[in-house]
Design a protein around this motif. Sequence first.
Motif, PDB file in Angstrom:
ATOM      1  N   SER A   1       1.107   5.030   0.722  1.00 25.99           N
ATOM      2  CA  SER A   1      -0.156   6.733   0.817  1.00 25.99           C
ATOM      3  C   SER A   1       0.637   7.705   0.579  1.00 25.99           C
ATOM      4  CB  SER A   1       0.558   6.612   1.877  1.00 25.99           C
ATOM      5  OG  SER A   1      -0.335   7.422   2.617  1.00 25.99           O
TER       6      SER A   1
ATOM      7  N   GLU B   1      -4.391   6.893  -0.476  1.00 26.95           N
ATOM      8  CA  GLU B   1      -4.217   5.439  -0.915  1.00 26.95           C
ATOM      9  C   GLU B   1      -4.247   4.666  -2.199  1.00 26.95           C
ATOM     10  OE1 GLU B   1      -5.083   2.740   2.613  1.00 26.95           O
ATOM     11  OE2 GLU B   1      -3.741   3.691   3.577  1.00 26.95           O
TER      12      GLU B   1
ATOM     13  N   THR C   1       0.696  -1.239   0.023  1.00 25.04           N
ATOM     14  CA  THR C   1       0.009  -0.290   0.181  1.00 25.04           C
ATOM     15  C   THR C   1       0.724   1.402   0.118  1.00 25.04           C
ATOM     16  OG1 THR C   1      -1.552  -0.781   0.848  1.00 25.04           O
ATOM     17  CG2 THR C   1      -1.568   1.130   1.497  1.00 25.04           C
TER      18      THR C   1
ATOM     19  N   GLN D   1      -8.417  14.268   3.050  1.00 23.46           N
ATOM     20  CA  GLN D   1      -7.451  13.008   3.803  1.00 23.46           C
ATOM     21  C   GLN D   1      -6.708  12.943   2.072  1.00 23.46           C
ATOM     22  OE1 GLN D   1      -7.254  11.364   6.513  1.00 23.46           O
ATOM     23  NE2 GLN D   1      -6.970   9.325   5.958  1.00 23.46           N
ATOM     24  N   GLU D   2      -7.961  12.523   1.193  1.00 21.50           N
ATOM     25  CA  GLU D   2      -7.189  11.750  -0.135  1.00 21.50           C
ATOM     26  C   GLU D   2      -5.644  13.439  -0.753  1.00 21.50           C
ATOM     27  OE1 GLU D   2      -6.291   9.985  -3.521  1.00 21.50           O
ATOM     28  OE2 GLU D   2      -8.058   9.305  -2.120  1.00 21.50           O
TER      29      GLU D   2
ATOM     30  N   GLN E   1      -3.226  11.853   2.208  1.00 14.28           N
ATOM     31  CA  GLN E   1      -2.981  10.376   2.700  1.00 14.28           C
ATOM     32  C   GLN E   1      -3.937   9.713   2.025  1.00 14.28           C
ATOM     33  OE1 GLN E   1      -3.841  10.042   7.179  1.00 14.28           O
ATOM     34  NE2 GLN E   1      -2.665  11.525   7.779  1.00 14.28           N
TER      35      GLN E   1
ATOM     36  N   ASN F   1       1.008  12.229  -0.228  1.00 19.69           N
ATOM     37  CA  ASN F   1       0.709  13.144   0.051  1.00 19.69           C
ATOM     38  C   ASN F   1       1.347  14.211  -0.495  1.00 19.69           C
ATOM     39  OD1 ASN F   1       0.946  16.108   1.897  1.00 19.69           O
ATOM     40  ND2 ASN F   1       1.553  14.841   3.366  1.00 19.69           N
TER      41      ASN F   1
END
Length: 410
Positions: free
Chosen positions: A263, A338, A261, A332-333, A336, A265
């Motif tokens: 993530s 995913e 996974t 969030q998108e 962070q 930023n």
Amino acid sequence: MLPLKIVVIGGGAAGFFGAIACAEINPHAQIILLEASRQPLAKVRISGGGRCNVTHACFEPAGLVQNYPRGGKALQGAFTRFQAKDTVTWFALHGVPLKTEADGRMFPITDSSETVVNCLMNAAKAAGIEIWTAAAVVSVKRLLSNQFEIILKSGEIIKCDRLLLATGSNPVGYKVAQEFGHQIQSPVPSLFTFNIVDQHLRALAGISVNPVRLRLSVAEKSQLEQTGPLLITHWGLSGPAVLKLSAWGARFLHESRYQATLSINWLPDLQQEQVRQKILAVKTEWANKAIALHRGVDLPHRLWQYLIARVGITLEERWAGLSNKTLNRLVQELTQGEHLISGKGVFKEEFVTCGGINLKEVNFKTMESKLVPDLYFAGEILDIDGITGGFNFQSAWTTAYLAGNAMGTS
């Protein structure tokens, strides 16, 4: 007294540099360099997109070793004897001045790897080194006389007093080392791109963002982070940040079959709360405007549209209608988001593996085997690998220089 007879197996960067270093310290030595293919220095020729990233402008050994996921500790002492500064000096003395780019990578001022290839070929020939091409090695054994006997595919037999294995990730080098009792850390790819099965992301191929912060989670046990430039490609993600992550995570990723996974930023220079405030400010100022057209954060337009679609915002939706719940998901998108990695691609400019000769079995002052006297190692055959940026070439120059000097000193 007969001159020292030295054989170098492997006609790549490390093999040539080791042979030349040996000849320069001992002009009387008889040196033969064996290359299995018809064209030596093939990897040098195509590296760095044909420009050859010779080294990196990092001139402190303690800083330099930070760029090696494997082998940094062993190289610390080696770099006090021959480091990037010495590489720059060596090439300048041999007619190839280098230049430094903004990211620290160093290239010949000609921007052509042929300059480096010609330099090494000419230096080898000037030093009287015999270069044998199409000279594949079948086996090596130690004779009672303490000499090495090398049998070639052609049936030819060569004997020598000292032997340098600079075979890169070619299985022949590992086979010979193992037969002499050396342990091999199994080689796995080290520099590669990430495959992400997302057609909408792949449609953005060619877009790059600098910087982004990436966090890699493999099998929920290891987390690695890198910040730097990211490039979206036709198969997923590439760019320096991804390549660095692939190097540091090479073993974990191999063990997890390249399932992990990632993530992302996209705005690492801002705290999450600062991103939220920016989004709220845009919502207030552009209430009646389409979210897709008025982004309020510094990202490419098409990427913004992709990111809002991931949280369910349509192209027609206006800022005024954005709920707090969707706003939170958007923040969030952006900070962070995913993505599932489902395999690796190739990074064509570099062919780097992690793995190779166990470093505990090598004397890093001389690069001589601790198990077999007069057997030396240099370059990628060792369990050393660097991140992208000239570090793999630097470890090749350093280990080859030390091996060459030690072999030539009688």
